[in-house]
Design an enzyme around this catalytic site. Structure first.
Site, PDB file in Angstrom:
ATOM      1  N   TYR A 179       0.829  -1.218   0.000  1.00  0.00           N
ATOM      2  CA  TYR A 179       0.000   0.000   0.000  1.00  0.00           C
ATOM      3  C   TYR A 179       0.858   1.259   0.000  1.00  0.00           C
ATOM      4  O   TYR A 179       0.313   2.367  -0.012  1.00  0.00           O
ATOM      5  CB  TYR A 179      -1.055  -0.009   1.107  1.00  0.00           C
ATOM      6  CG  TYR A 179      -0.611  -0.341   2.515  1.00  0.00           C
ATOM      7  CD1 TYR A 179       0.431   0.344   3.142  1.00  0.00           C
ATOM      8  CD2 TYR A 179      -1.278  -1.322   3.250  1.00  0.00           C
ATOM      9  CE1 TYR A 179       0.798   0.057   4.449  1.00  0.00           C
ATOM     10  CE2 TYR A 179      -0.927  -1.622   4.558  1.00  0.00           C
ATOM     11  CZ  TYR A 179       0.127  -0.924   5.155  1.00  0.00           C
ATOM     12  OH  TYR A 179       0.485  -1.205   6.443  1.00  0.00           O
ATOM     13  N   LYS A 188       4.894   4.295   4.969  1.00  0.00           N
ATOM     14  CA  LYS A 188       5.583   3.361   4.048  1.00  0.00           C
ATOM     15  C   LYS A 188       5.830   4.023   2.692  1.00  0.00           C
ATOM     16  O   LYS A 188       6.848   3.758   2.047  1.00  0.00           O
ATOM     17  CB  LYS A 188       4.774   2.078   3.872  1.00  0.00           C
ATOM     18  CG  LYS A 188       4.590   1.236   5.138  1.00  0.00           C
ATOM     19  CD  LYS A 188       5.855   0.546   5.594  1.00  0.00           C
ATOM     20  CE  LYS A 188       5.566  -0.498   6.680  1.00  0.00           C
ATOM     21  NZ  LYS A 188       6.790  -1.065   7.269  1.00  0.00           N
TER      22      LYS A 188
END
Ligand code: HXC
Ligand code: NAP
Length: 262
Positions: A148, A163
């Site tokens: 993601y 992330k």
């Protein structure tokens, strides 16, 4: 997968190396001959892992660390260098995560996850980079992200945002430090069984089955599958790979199944 002496005499520092994927990477690096440094907040995670690694014949240093504290990160890195003579590879694996709708996420909840994942990865990477540049050494950084990072993580906006930042950091540092012989890569695992993600992200059997249905290969990933890839990326066999993100997810992120029949 790799020949047994691939990392012989080298030192690998893994944040969050006492549990889950981080411990799996530590075990595989130890099998390949490396000295291991594991660093995380909790002794109850570090001590059993250190014992397991020692039983494999590895030299191990297990240090308590909250990666959100930049001074503590620098101190842990120095201690590792003093203990083993040098650090060759860093794996930024430590993370925090929990499911929470974005509109309900508190400021502290956002800061906790972004602080661990994004800030912690930068503090450790910068500390390692400064050291390798100062000493004229080559080194590798491997960041553990999630798919993601380039898609969407509904329910985990803190982790997805962090992330994504780590993925951008991976590519940026690969370019900035490439001329200095420092390689920087990422791995994006899909759902991996037997890790800390399970109680946080698929706590019930129903959740587990839903996650499983999204994976075309029809199973959860295994810690060893991530560990092999991480050790490959730090090894000389990957010496021309930098700025890459290796996805290991059973094709899950590609699976939108909008027109498929079950
Ligand atoms: C809503 C929550 C929450 C939850 C914590 N918070 N858990 N909010 N729902 N389930 C909020 C708290 O209320 C608090 O905000 C703030 O977050 C900080 O919480 P603390 O407990 O004080 O933080 P801390 O002790 O620093 O712990 C960090 C943590 C925790 C991230 C919250 O979960 C942790 O230590 N996790 C480490 C292990 C982990 O998460 N592993 C899974 C990685 S899996 P307030 O406002 O109340 O003060 C992964 C998989 C990715 O990343 C992809 C899979 C496919
Ligand atoms: P895990 O077992 O919970 O591992 C997370 C580790 O991070 C723990 O060892 C924890 O140790 C450490 N940690 C957390 N906060 C820390 C802090 N502030 N400072 C230092 N260490 C800290 O979960 P995991 O699933 O193996 O996750 C490992 C990595 O894989 C993470 O980056 C995660 O995002 C990624 N990932 C996992 C999956 C999956 O399915 N498992 C999928 C995609 C990506 P302490 O509690 O001792 O601090």
């Amino acid at each position: 997968m790799l020949p047994k002496e691939t990392l012989a005499g080298q030192t690998v520092l893994i944040t969050g190396g006492g549990t889950g994927i981080g411990k799996g990477i530590a075990v595989e690096a130890a099998r390949l001959g490396a000295n291991i440094v594991i660093a995380s907040r909790k002794r109850e995670h570090l001590d059993p892992a250190a014992q397991e690694l020692q039983d494999l014949g590895a030299k191990v240093l297990a240090l308590t660390l909250d990666v959100r504290d930049p001074d503590a990160v620098a101190q842990v890195f120095d201690t590792a260098v003093q203990h083993f003579g040098r650090v060759d590879h860093v794996v930024n694996n430590a993370a925090g995560n929990f499911i929470c709708p974005a509109e309900k996420l508190s400021v502290n909840g956002w800061r906790a996850v972004v602080g661990i994942v994004l800030d912690g990865t930068f503090y450790m990477s910068q500390t390692a980079g400064k050291y390798w540049i100062r000493e004229g050494l080559r080194g590798t950084i491997t960041n553990i992200v999630a798919t993601y990072a380039w898609g969407a993580g509904p329910g985990v906006v803190h982790s997805a945002s962090a992330k994504a930042g780590v993925l951008a950091m991976t590519r940026t540092l690969a370019v900035e430090w490439g001329p200095l012989g420092i390689r920087v890569n990422a791995i994006a695992p899909g759902p991996i069984e037997g890790t800390g993600a399970a109680p946080q992200l698929w706590p019930t059997e129903e959740d587990r089955q839903r996650v499983l249905r999204g994976v075309p290969l029809g199973r959860f990933g295994r810690v060893e599958e991530i560990a092999h890839a991480a050790c490959y990326l730090m090894s000389p066999y990957a010496d021309y790979i930098s700025g890459e993100c290796l996805t290991i997810d059973g094709a899950a992120w590609l699976n939108n199944r909008r027109f498929a029949r079950d």
